[in-house]
Design a protein around this motif. Sequence first.
Motif, PDB file in Angstrom:
ATOM      1  N   UNK A  52      36.036  35.647  22.664  1.00 20.56           N
ATOM      2  CA  UNK A  52      35.271  35.215  23.830  1.00 20.56           C
ATOM      3  C   UNK A  52      34.548  36.402  24.468  1.00 20.56           C
ATOM      4  N   UNK A  53      35.239  37.543  24.574  1.00 20.76           N
ATOM      5  CA  UNK A  53      34.601  38.724  25.161  1.00 20.76           C
ATOM      6  C   UNK A  53      33.380  39.134  24.345  1.00 20.76           C
ATOM      7  N   UNK A  54      33.520  39.151  23.039  1.00 22.99           N
ATOM      8  CA  UNK A  54      32.401  39.545  22.173  1.00 22.99           C
ATOM      9  C   UNK A  54      31.223  38.584  22.345  1.00 22.99           C
ATOM     10  N   UNK A  55      31.513  37.288  22.442  1.00 27.82           N
ATOM     11  CA  UNK A  55      30.443  36.303  22.644  1.00 27.82           C
ATOM     12  C   UNK A  55      29.703  36.576  23.953  1.00 27.82           C
ATOM     13  N   UNK A  56      30.455  36.930  24.994  1.00 24.51           N
ATOM     14  CA  UNK A  56      29.827  37.245  26.281  1.00 24.51           C
ATOM     15  C   UNK A  56      28.952  38.492  26.183  1.00 24.51           C
ATOM     16  N   UNK A  68      43.311  36.995  30.005  1.00 25.67           N
ATOM     17  CA  UNK A  68      41.959  37.046  29.452  1.00 25.67           C
ATOM     18  C   UNK A  68      41.801  35.941  28.416  1.00 25.67           C
ATOM     19  N   UNK A  69      40.560  35.694  28.038  1.00 22.95           N
ATOM     20  CA  UNK A  69      40.272  34.596  27.116  1.00 22.95           C
ATOM     21  C   UNK A  69      40.178  35.036  25.657  1.00 22.95           C
ATOM     22  N   UNK A  97      32.337  38.805  31.469  1.00 22.99           N
ATOM     23  CA  UNK A  97      31.586  37.624  31.890  1.00 22.99           C
ATOM     24  C   UNK A  97      30.487  37.954  32.894  1.00 22.99           C
ATOM     25  N   UNK A  98      30.566  39.148  33.514  1.00 17.90           N
ATOM     26  CA  UNK A  98      29.655  39.458  34.614  1.00 17.90           C
ATOM     27  C   UNK A  98      28.945  40.796  34.424  1.00 17.90           C
ATOM     28  N   UNK A 122      37.513  44.451  30.105  1.00 19.96           N
ATOM     29  CA  UNK A 122      38.863  44.256  29.610  1.00 19.96           C
ATOM     30  C   UNK A 122      39.849  44.488  30.751  1.00 19.96           C
ATOM     31  N   UNK A 123      41.103  44.583  30.455  1.00 21.45           N
ATOM     32  CA  UNK A 123      41.711  44.712  29.143  1.00 21.45           C
ATOM     33  C   UNK A 123      41.654  43.366  28.404  1.00 21.45           C
ATOM     34  N   UNK A 124      41.259  43.435  27.126  1.00 17.97           N
ATOM     35  CA  UNK A 124      41.183  42.250  26.288  1.00 17.97           C
ATOM     36  C   UNK A 124      42.245  42.353  25.198  1.00 17.97           C
ATOM     37  N   UNK A 125      42.812  41.209  24.855  1.00 17.64           N
ATOM     38  CA  UNK A 125      43.835  41.130  23.807  1.00 17.64           C
ATOM     39  C   UNK A 125      43.306  40.308  22.636  1.00 17.64           C
TER      40      UNK A 125
END
Length: 348
Positions: free
Chosen positions: A123-127, A118-119, A70-71, A86-89
């Motif tokens: 969501x991570x990819x969109x960010x 995490x979201x 996000x940042x 991450x860590x992203x799931x």
Amino acid sequence: MLPFSLVRPLLFQFDPERAHHLTFGSLKLANQAGLLNMLMPSAVADPVNVMGIEFPNRVGLAAGLDKDAAYINELGQMGFGFLEVGTVTPKPQPGNPQPRLFRLPKAHAIINRMGFNNQGVDNLIANVKRSRYPGVLGINIGKNAVTPVEDAASDYLRALEAVYPYATYITVNISSPNTKNLRDLQGGDSLDQLLATLKARQLQLAEEHGQYKPMALKIAPDLDEEQIDAIAQRLTHYRFDGVIATNTTIDKTAVAHLPHGNEQGGLSGTPVLEKSTMVIKRLYASLGEAIPIIGVGGISNGVHAVEKIRAGAKLVQIYTGLIYQGPELVTECAATIAANCKGVVQKR
């Protein structure tokens, strides 16, 4: 730039998670106003090629600080040679109940039991897609808490497939102490199965996307020499591209006398410095130059960063030191490495 030492006492008046959100909310506002670049130190130029990637300097952000990417626009202006998010799931998850993050200022340490909050990977990819960050981006992947450890490979595969087009490299996190039984994946048949499965899929994805993305394994500091050697052998056998040493420690001996020193979770910061460096040395004794090591754990000044390089690491990462020292630590570490580690040949 306003010295972080003047800001830290104010931030430390808040709960650690609250302080985290306040800090990054403020950084985002400053960036939107076009002020952040003026407040942050210039990046040190000390280029190095590791895992086939050109890194602007050898100091990166460790995973955990920006779990959802996000940042990355803001972090990208702090002088880092690379960022790891991450860590992203695969699916969003809230993590463990609060409070779950504790400062131990007298030890320059933190204990966390966040639990991969995490979201989710979408969501991570969109960010990442919305960001303007142009640098080296590692994406650290893990399994959801509800996924049985015997089915962990399916979660790692889903995450790998999702992040592959957007990462410069991918890190496989099997060493967090805050997801039940996760560290069981660090040895035996479980590790063989996971590494073999992920390596095969990595090669398929490279062909599908027309680009090979390196993959690293992140391990714990609480391994004995036999376990470290066994991991090194498997990394070599399955042709992994890198290893990150280390995650947080479950050994609280050094801080047991301090407030919050016996909280459950992983301990990071100065108390893990020597333990993580010893793992790096043992890994390098087994791997030599065949597989690069990224050193992380307890770095709070440039001397510590140089110690990691001299122990066998090609790159270093910081996290807890950033909480205590601020962005100035990034430049200090990068400059000290640049001044002291040209042509360093590690001793095996």
